[in-house]
Write a protein that holds these residues in place. Structure first.
Motif, PDB file in Angstrom:
ATOM      1  N   VAL A 166      -4.169   8.113 -11.598  1.00 46.28           N
ATOM      2  CA  VAL A 166      -2.697   8.218 -12.037  1.00 46.28           C
ATOM      3  C   VAL A 166      -2.777   7.449 -13.525  1.00 46.28           C
ATOM      4  O   VAL A 166      -3.378   6.395 -13.767  1.00 46.28           O
ATOM      5  N   LEU A 167      -2.275   8.283 -14.640  1.00 44.97           N
ATOM      6  CA  LEU A 167      -2.456   7.815 -15.791  1.00 44.97           C
ATOM      7  C   LEU A 167      -1.612   6.802 -16.085  1.00 44.97           C
ATOM      8  O   LEU A 167      -0.407   6.524 -15.543  1.00 44.97           O
ATOM      9  N   ALA A 168      -2.448   5.767 -16.705  1.00 48.61           N
ATOM     10  CA  ALA A 168      -1.491   4.394 -16.987  1.00 48.61           C
ATOM     11  C   ALA A 168      -0.695   3.814 -16.034  1.00 48.61           C
ATOM     12  O   ALA A 168       0.390   3.303 -15.893  1.00 48.61           O
ATOM     13  N   ALA A 169      -1.403   3.929 -14.777  1.00 47.89           N
ATOM     14  CA  ALA A 169      -0.838   3.326 -13.237  1.00 47.89           C
ATOM     15  C   ALA A 169      -0.120   1.817 -13.459  1.00 47.89           C
ATOM     16  O   ALA A 169       0.823   1.605 -13.248  1.00 47.89           O
ATOM     17  N   MET A 170      -1.108   0.862 -14.069  1.00 49.28           N
ATOM     18  CA  MET A 170      -0.770  -0.491 -13.986  1.00 49.28           C
ATOM     19  C   MET A 170       0.442  -0.478 -14.965  1.00 49.28           C
ATOM     20  O   MET A 170       1.455  -1.327 -14.486  1.00 49.28           O
ATOM     21  N   SER A 171       0.644  -0.197 -16.190  1.00 46.80           N
ATOM     22  CA  SER A 171       1.741  -0.412 -17.121  1.00 46.80           C
ATOM     23  C   SER A 171       2.903   0.213 -16.558  1.00 46.80           C
ATOM     24  O   SER A 171       4.217  -0.411 -16.821  1.00 46.80           O
ATOM     25  N   THR A 188       0.711  -1.368  -0.218  1.00 49.29           N
ATOM     26  CA  THR A 188      -0.062  -0.036   0.164  1.00 49.29           C
ATOM     27  C   THR A 188       0.872   1.006  -0.153  1.00 49.29           C
ATOM     28  O   THR A 188       2.054   1.421   0.752  1.00 49.29           O
ATOM     29  N   GLY A 189       0.662   2.201  -0.930  1.00 53.38           N
ATOM     30  CA  GLY A 189       1.246   3.525  -0.787  1.00 53.38           C
ATOM     31  C   GLY A 189       0.889   4.374  -2.086  1.00 53.38           C
ATOM     32  O   GLY A 189       0.230   3.969  -2.945  1.00 53.38           O
ATOM     33  N   ALA A 190       1.181   5.539  -1.979  1.00 49.51           N
ATOM     34  CA  ALA A 190       1.240   6.684  -3.095  1.00 49.51           C
ATOM     35  C   ALA A 190       1.822   6.102  -4.523  1.00 49.51           C
ATOM     36  O   ALA A 190       2.882   5.394  -4.128  1.00 49.51           O
ATOM     37  N   PHE A 191       1.614   6.384  -5.750  1.00 48.53           N
ATOM     38  CA  PHE A 191       2.109   5.897  -6.696  1.00 48.53           C
ATOM     39  C   PHE A 191       3.457   6.289  -6.830  1.00 48.53           C
ATOM     40  O   PHE A 191       4.691   5.332  -7.227  1.00 48.53           O
ATOM     41  N   GLN A 192       3.982   7.522  -6.341  1.00 49.24           N
ATOM     42  CA  GLN A 192       5.307   7.758  -6.324  1.00 49.24           C
ATOM     43  C   GLN A 192       6.112   7.212  -5.310  1.00 49.24           C
ATOM     44  O   GLN A 192       7.347   7.027  -5.658  1.00 49.24           O
ATOM     45  N   GLU A 193       5.500   6.984  -4.319  1.00 52.81           N
ATOM     46  CA  GLU A 193       6.193   6.030  -3.241  1.00 52.81           C
ATOM     47  C   GLU A 193       6.715   4.716  -3.664  1.00 52.81           C
ATOM     48  O   GLU A 193       7.736   4.301  -3.455  1.00 52.81           O
ATOM     49  N   LEU A 194       5.653   4.062  -4.364  1.00 56.01           N
ATOM     50  CA  LEU A 194       5.866   2.634  -4.918  1.00 56.01           C
ATOM     51  C   LEU A 194       6.880   2.871  -6.225  1.00 56.01           C
ATOM     52  O   LEU A 194       7.696   1.789  -6.144  1.00 56.01           O
ATOM     53  N   MET A 195       7.072   3.974  -6.774  1.00 54.48           N
ATOM     54  CA  MET A 195       7.941   3.879  -7.997  1.00 54.48           C
ATOM     55  C   MET A 195       9.295   4.344  -7.449  1.00 54.48           C
ATOM     56  O   MET A 195      10.255   4.454  -8.262  1.00 54.48           O
ATOM     57  N   LEU A 250      -0.680  -7.324  -4.979  1.00 55.05           N
ATOM     58  CA  LEU A 250      -1.765  -6.517  -5.131  1.00 55.05           C
ATOM     59  C   LEU A 250      -1.198  -5.151  -4.686  1.00 55.05           C
ATOM     60  O   LEU A 250      -0.971  -5.002  -3.543  1.00 55.05           O
ATOM     61  N   LEU A 251      -1.390  -4.225  -5.370  1.00 56.44           N
ATOM     62  CA  LEU A 251      -0.982  -2.830  -5.093  1.00 56.44           C
ATOM     63  C   LEU A 251      -2.309  -2.000  -4.790  1.00 56.44           C
ATOM     64  O   LEU A 251      -3.086  -1.770  -5.738  1.00 56.44           O
TER      65      LEU A 251
END
Length: 248
Positions: free
Chosen positions: A176-181, A148-155, A167-168
């Motif tokens: 978030v645009l095109a988050a999964m890819s 669990t986390g914000a997109f930028q944190e995960l990246m 599972l994210l």
């Protein structure tokens, strides 16, 4: 070793001509009685069964054996065995003061099992029937986890890349645009993406709420969700005209 047949109550009722077999509890009691008749009283007796024993803790992975509570089997159905090895429930667990044991599944089959520690059991039974059990933890090539986390944190660099099955859960309140890819570039085996932050911000819409929306309402909501701004008056007028023309 006394292996119980995995069958429905009707099959056992007909096979053994036992009219009292109407559910899984009576099914296992009848089988236990017949199996024990074939075992010397001085022998160590180990039951092997696939059952949902009352008091067991299920997960999302198991297929229900029947409707309601008729699938449950009382622990005392196995009371005349020194040890009972059970299958069906995926969570490792012990019942009846250690005499009944679900060793659990070898792998994690749903995210509901993410926190479970999978293992196999090494069991020793002495001449008197006393049981000693040791759980041996299984090493996994790919674990099943929830992050669990914000997109930028995960990246970011603080979250290490992984080829586990994931599972994210995104805490971002904006789409978030095109988050999964993009996330799959770092986490190639991500299985699911859940935007929990976006859901919390928008709230849960009921089916009735959605059905009351017009096409213009839905487009306005889309612009607000994706663009982060409301539909202006000119855009709303254009959309109304477009839908009117499409429906005419």
């Amino acid at each position: 070793f006394c292996p119980f047949a995995f069958a429905d109550p009707a099959t056992i009722r007909i096979k053994y001509d036992e009219p009292q077999v109407r559910d899984y509890d009576s099914l296992f009691r009848v089988q236990a009685e017949r199996l024990l008749q074939q075992v010397p009283s001085s022998a160590r007796r180990i039951a092997v069964a696939h059952a949902f024993v009352a008091g067991g803790s299920p997960s999302d992975s198991e297929r229900p054996l029947s409707v309601g509570g008729s699938s449950q089997v009382g622990t005392d159905a196995f009371q005349d065995f020194h040890y009972t090895m059970l299958g069906h429930l995926h969570r490792p667990q012990t019942m009846a003061e250690g005499k009944l044991r679900y060793s659990g599944s070898l792998l994690k089959y749903s995210f509901n099992e993410a926190e479970q520690q999978k293992s196999v059991d090494l069991v020793e039974i002495d001449a008197a029937g006393a049981v000693q059990r040791e759980s041996v933890t299984l090493r996994k090539r790919h674990d099943l986890r929830i992050i669990t986390g914000a997109f930028q944190e995960l990246m970011g660099d603080l979250t290490p890349s992984s080829d586990d099955y994931l599972l994210l859960r995104l805490t971002d309140e904006a789409p978030v645009l095109a988050a999964m890819s993009r996330l799959r570039e770092k986490f190639p085996n991500v299985l699911a993406l859940e935007p929990i932050g976006l859901k919390a911000q928008q709230g849960e819409r009921t089916t009735a709420d959605i059905r009351r929306l017009t096409y213009t309402d839905m487009f306005a909501q889309f612009i607000e969700d994706v663009g982060g701004r409301p539909l202006d008056e000119t855009e709303a007028q254009i959309m109304a005209e477009v839908w009117q023309e499409a429906e005419s």
